[in-house]
Every structure is written in structure tokens, then in C-alpha cells.
Write an enzyme that holds these catalytic residues in place. Structure first.
Site, short mmCIF file in Angstrom:
data_model
loop_
_atom_site.label_atom_id
_atom_site.label_comp_id
_atom_site.label_asym_id
_atom_site.label_seq_id
_atom_site.Cartn_x
_atom_site.Cartn_y
_atom_site.Cartn_z
N HIS A 163 -2.28 8.90 -7.40
CA HIS A 163 -3.68 8.50 -7.23
C HIS A 163 -3.78 7.51 -6.06
CE1 HIS A 163 -7.74 7.55 -8.49
NE2 HIS A 163 -7.64 8.35 -9.53
N TYR B 258 -4.06 5.21 -18.87
CA TYR B 258 -3.91 6.66 -18.81
C TYR B 258 -4.92 7.31 -19.72
CZ TYR B 258 -1.90 10.17 -16.04
OH TYR B 258 -1.77 11.13 -15.06
N GLY C 60 -0.24 10.03 -10.88
CA GLY C 60 -1.10 11.19 -11.12
C GLY C 60 -0.53 12.46 -10.54
C1 LCV Z 1 -2.76 4.41 -1.76
C2 LCV Z 1 -0.62 4.21 -0.97
C3 LCV Z 1 -0.09 4.64 -2.20
C4 LCV Z 1 -1.02 4.99 -3.24
N1 LCV Z 1 -2.36 4.85 -2.98
O1 LCV Z 1 6.09 3.18 1.90
O2 LCV Z 1 -0.33 7.32 -12.95
S1 LCV Z 1 -1.19 6.15 -12.80
O3 LCV Z 1 -1.93 5.86 -14.02
O4 LCV Z 1 -0.41 4.98 -12.34
C5 LCV Z 1 -2.33 6.51 -11.53
C6 LCV Z 1 -3.43 5.48 -11.51
C7 LCV Z 1 -1.62 6.65 -10.21
O5 LCV Z 1 -1.26 7.72 -9.80
O6 LCV Z 1 -1.40 5.43 -9.57
C8 LCV Z 1 -0.64 5.55 -8.30
C9 LCV Z 1 0.85 5.63 -8.67
N2 LCV Z 1 1.67 5.61 -7.46
C10 LCV Z 1 2.63 4.71 -7.26
O7 LCV Z 1 2.97 3.90 -8.13
C11 LCV Z 1 3.36 4.78 -5.92
C12 LCV Z 1 2.92 3.56 -5.09
N3 LCV Z 1 3.65 3.57 -3.82
C13 LCV Z 1 4.94 3.15 -3.76
O8 LCV Z 1 5.57 2.76 -4.74
C14 LCV Z 1 5.57 3.20 -2.36
O9 LCV Z 1 4.51 3.42 -1.43
C15 LCV Z 1 6.56 4.41 -2.25
C16 LCV Z 1 7.81 4.10 -3.13
C17 LCV Z 1 5.88 5.72 -2.72
C18 LCV Z 1 6.96 4.56 -0.78
O10 LCV Z 1 7.39 3.29 -0.31
P1 LCV Z 1 7.56 3.05 1.26
O11 LCV Z 1 8.02 1.63 1.41
O12 LCV Z 1 8.36 4.16 1.86
P2 LCV Z 1 4.92 2.10 1.75
O13 LCV Z 1 4.94 1.51 0.39
O14 LCV Z 1 4.96 1.17 2.93
O15 LCV Z 1 3.60 3.04 1.86
C19 LCV Z 1 3.18 3.58 3.11
C20 LCV Z 1 1.68 3.49 3.11
O16 LCV Z 1 1.14 4.31 2.05
C21 LCV Z 1 0.33 3.50 1.21
C22 LCV Z 1 0.88 2.09 1.34
O17 LCV Z 1 -0.12 1.17 0.97
C23 LCV Z 1 1.20 2.05 2.81
O18 LCV Z 1 -0.04 1.96 3.49
P3 LCV Z 1 -0.14 0.87 4.69
O19 LCV Z 1 0.95 1.31 5.67
O20 LCV Z 1 -1.55 1.04 5.18
O21 LCV Z 1 0.17 -0.46 4.00
N4 LCV Z 1 0.44 3.96 -0.18
C24 LCV Z 1 1.56 4.21 -0.87
N5 LCV Z 1 1.26 4.64 -2.12
N6 LCV Z 1 -0.63 5.46 -4.43
N7 LCV Z 1 -1.94 4.08 -0.73
#
Ligand code: LCV
Ligand code: LCV
Length: 258
Positions: free
Chosen positions: A63, A137, A107
Site C-alpha cells: 500500500h 487489517y 497489501g
Molecule cells: C510509499 C514507499 C513505500 C510504501 N509507500 O528503499 O499490509 S499493511 O496493513 O501494512 C498495508 C497498510 C501496507 O501495505 O502498508 C505498506 C507496507 N509496506 C512496507 O512495510 C514496506 C515499506 N518500505 C520498506 O520497508 C522499504 O522501502 C523497502 C524494504 C521496501 C526498500 O528499502 P530501500 O531502502 O531499498 P527506500 O526505503 O529508500 O524506498 C525508496 C522510496 O520508495 C518509498 C520510500 O519512501 C522511498 O521514497 P523517497 O526516495 O521519496 O524517500 N517507499 C517505499 N515503500 N509502501 N512509499
């Protein structure tokens, strides 16, 4: 946000928003639902859902967190983009196969559980993360995990919010097949093309019966209202707001249970 291509009766949809790691934003979901609709109009019999590679090797980050409502609104309610997408997959009149290379989050993991057949390579991991964000959830999403996994494995995924690796994912049944990285594309395409040689009407009606049977456990009104009361308590909690704030500030959340 997505790329599409057609190979006779097989339609391929690729998630393609690398800057945000294919997070399921409103725009991404809009483009995905539009691709399903146009494939349906073209009589496409089988769909393969895959992701374009990105620097973080993420299939989809789930999401789009900034889209989650901040104040007094249900995250993941019936009209939430993710829920709309999951329904369009369940209602598509043909099998939707997911071809997974890279990590799947939140999601997007529910999306994998909702598609009909999943095939991954050794780089794939799967995590369901509401507990990381203070999100309650929802019953239909939890139902997807129970339908696919044993309850204990589904609970471990929700309670630890940790990624499950590809070998465990195959053992638990998150995916149908784990194949070598260079086999992922041809293996998935071969299965899709084989399915298009069978009766599309028969497959459509069988898929619709699976969906009706899966949704058949009716919830009584008071059970439904109890669930809604519990979910409201969570998304009105301090923890939910702390979860979103921590993501924005790129730090670990400090949950107090309030
Ligand atoms: C917006 C993002 C996101 C993102 N949204 O790269 O299942 S529920 O109930 O939780 C539901 C509500 C849901 O699906 O929630 C989302 C669940 N997703 C996550 O928990 C994953 C969140 N992201 C991460 O943990 C990391 O981004 C990962 C491990 C996927 C990748 O890490 P990495 O260090 O390689 P960054 O974190 O730097 O991310 C690159 C860019 O993508 C954005 C993040 O904010 C960053 O943007 P900026 O460069 O503008 O800062 N991003 C990552 N995930 N779910 N934006
Ligand atoms: C009548 C047969 C049959 C047969 N009925 O030997 O699940 S549903 O919804 O599909 C449901 C409606 C259902 O159960 O449909 C039937 C599903 N069954 C199949 O699809 C299997 C069809 N049969 C075959 O694929 C082959 O027969 C196999 C691979 C089983 C065996 O092949 P093999 O070359 O060794 P034959 O095909 O020569 O069969 C020997 C004799 O058995 C008959 C077949 O017509 C042949 O009879 P004749 O020698 O008189 O020609 N036979 C085979 N299956 N389901 N009759």
C-alpha cells in the site's frame, strides 16, 4: 504505472513505478484495474502479473503509505484502492498468475494471496506488515491468508511482520512453485499458454465457484459489528498515528498500545 503486452490469449501486466518500488498507490491501482478491464474486453483468457526490476529488488512495497488516511477514516475500507484491486482480480473471468522476483510487502502480499496461481524465484520474500504500522487489517484480507496457509503460519506472518523467504514460501504454500531465476519467465508463460488451450468458459465458471465458496462463510450482523468496533479502536489509536509518522520520519515506531 503499468506496462501491458499480449501474447495471443495471454495478457501480461507489469508493475512499473520504480521510484516508489511499485507501491500500490491510487494511480497504480487505477492503471492496474484499467488493464484488467481492457484485457477482459479483449477476451484475454489468462493474465500474468509481474513487476519491472528496480534498484531495491522489490516486487511491490505494498500500500502507498502516504495514501493511508490520517484522521478518523478506515484504512483498508471497502472502497480503498487496494480492496478494489483485489476484487477485480477475484472477479476476472480467467486465472491470474503472479510471477514474483524480489520482495513483496503488506497489501501486495495480500494481492499474491488473492491471485490464483503464484510462481516465484529464489529472490522472492513475502511480508504482511499491518503490525509495523498500527493498522488493524481487515477480515477479508485475513481470510485470504487463512485460505492459502495454515492458521498458525498465517498468524506467524501477521504477528512477526517479518519477510518469509522463497523456500519457506513454497513449503507453506504461499507460492505454487519456486523455480530458478532464469526459469521464472518461461515456466510461468508455459503454464499460462497451456491453460489457454483449455475451455475458457469451464475455467471461468470454476473460478467463480471458488470465489463464491471462499466468501460463503456468512458473518452475522453482530459478529460483523464487533469486528468493525475492534478495527475502529485500532485505527483511532495513537499507535496507528505513530506508525504512519515513523514511516514519514524514516525511523522505527515506538508503540505504546494506546
Ligand atoms: C510509499 C514507499 C513505500 C510504501 N509507500 O528503499 O499490509 S499493511 O496493513 O501494512 C498495508 C497498510 C501496507 O501495505 O502498508 C505498506 C507496507 N509496506 C512496507 O512495510 C514496506 C515499506 N518500505 C520498506 O520497508 C522499504 O522501502 C523497502 C524494504 C521496501 C526498500 O528499502 P530501500 O531502502 O531499498 P527506500 O526505503 O529508500 O524506498 C525508496 C522510496 O520508495 C518509498 C520510500 O519512501 C522511498 O521514497 P523517497 O526516495 O521519496 O524517500 N517507499 C517505499 N515503500 N509502501 N512509499
Ligand atoms: C469413457 C473412456 C474414458 C472415459 N469415458 O487408452 O472431471 S470432469 O469434469 O472432466 C468429468 C466430466 C470427467 O471425469 O470427465 C472424464 C475425464 N477423464 C479423462 O479426461 C480421461 C480420458 N481418457 C484418456 O485421456 C485416455 O483414455 C487415458 C490417458 C486415460 C488412457 O489412454 P490410452 O491411450 O491408454 P484409450 O484412450 O485408448 O482408452 C481405452 C478405451 O477406454 C475409453 C477409450 O474411449 C477407449 O475405448 P475404445 O477402445 O472403445 O476407443 N475411455 C477412456 N477414458 N473417461 N471411455
Amino acid at each position: 504505472m503499468v506496462k501491458t503486452e499480449i501474447h495471443t490469449h495471454v495478457g501480461i501486466i507489469s508493475l512499473n513505478h520504480p521510484e516508489k518500488l511499485n507501491a500500490l498507490s491510487r494511480e497504480m491501482v487505477h492503471d492496474l484495474v484499467a488493464a484488467f478491464e481492457s484485457f477482459k474486453a479483449d477476451g484475454i483468457r489468462v493474465i500474468i502479473l509481474k513487476a519491472e526490476p528496480n534498484k531495491s529488488n522489490v516486487w511491490s512495497a505494498g500500500h502507498f503509505i502516504p495514501d493511508l488516511p490520517e484522521d478518523h477514516e478506515d484504512p483498508l475500507g471497502y472502497n480503498d484502492p487496494l480492496e478494489v484491486l483485489l476484487r477485480s482480480i477475484q472477479r476476472y473471468p480467467g486465472p491470474v498468475l503472479t510471477q514474483v522476483h524480489g520482495s513483496v510487502w503488506g497489501g501486495a502480499c495480500d494481492l499474491i494471496m488473492t491471485t490464483d496461481i503464484s510462481i516465484c524465484d529464489p529472490t522472492a520474500t513475502f511480508a504482511i506488515t499491518p503490525a509495523k504500522l498500527g493498522v488493524p487489517y481487515n477480515a477479508s484480507g485475513i481470510g485470504h491468508f487463512i485460505a492459502r496457509l495454515g492458521t498458525n503460519q498465517a498468524k506467524e506472518m501477521f504477528f512477526t511482520a517479518r519477510p518469509v523467504d522463497a523456500i519457506t514460501a513454497e513449503k507453506w504454500g504461499i507460492v505454487n512453485h519456486l523455480v530458478e531465476e532464469d526459469q521464472l519467465e518461461p515456466y510461468t508463460m508455459e503454464m499460462a499458454q497451456h491453460i489457454t488451450t483449455l475451455s475458457p468458459l469451464s475455467i471461468h465458471v470454476i473460478k467463480e465457484q471458488f470465489r463464491i465458496l471462499a466468501n460463503s462463510q456468512a458473518l452475522s450482523a453482530d459478529v460483523f459489528e464487533k469486528i468493525e468496533g475492534l478495527r475502529t479502536m485500532v485505527w483511532e489509536s495513537k499507535d496507528y498515528h505513530e506508525g504512519l509518522k515513523a514511516f514519514r520520519e524514516k525511523r522505527k515506531p515506538d508503540f505504546t498500545g494506546e
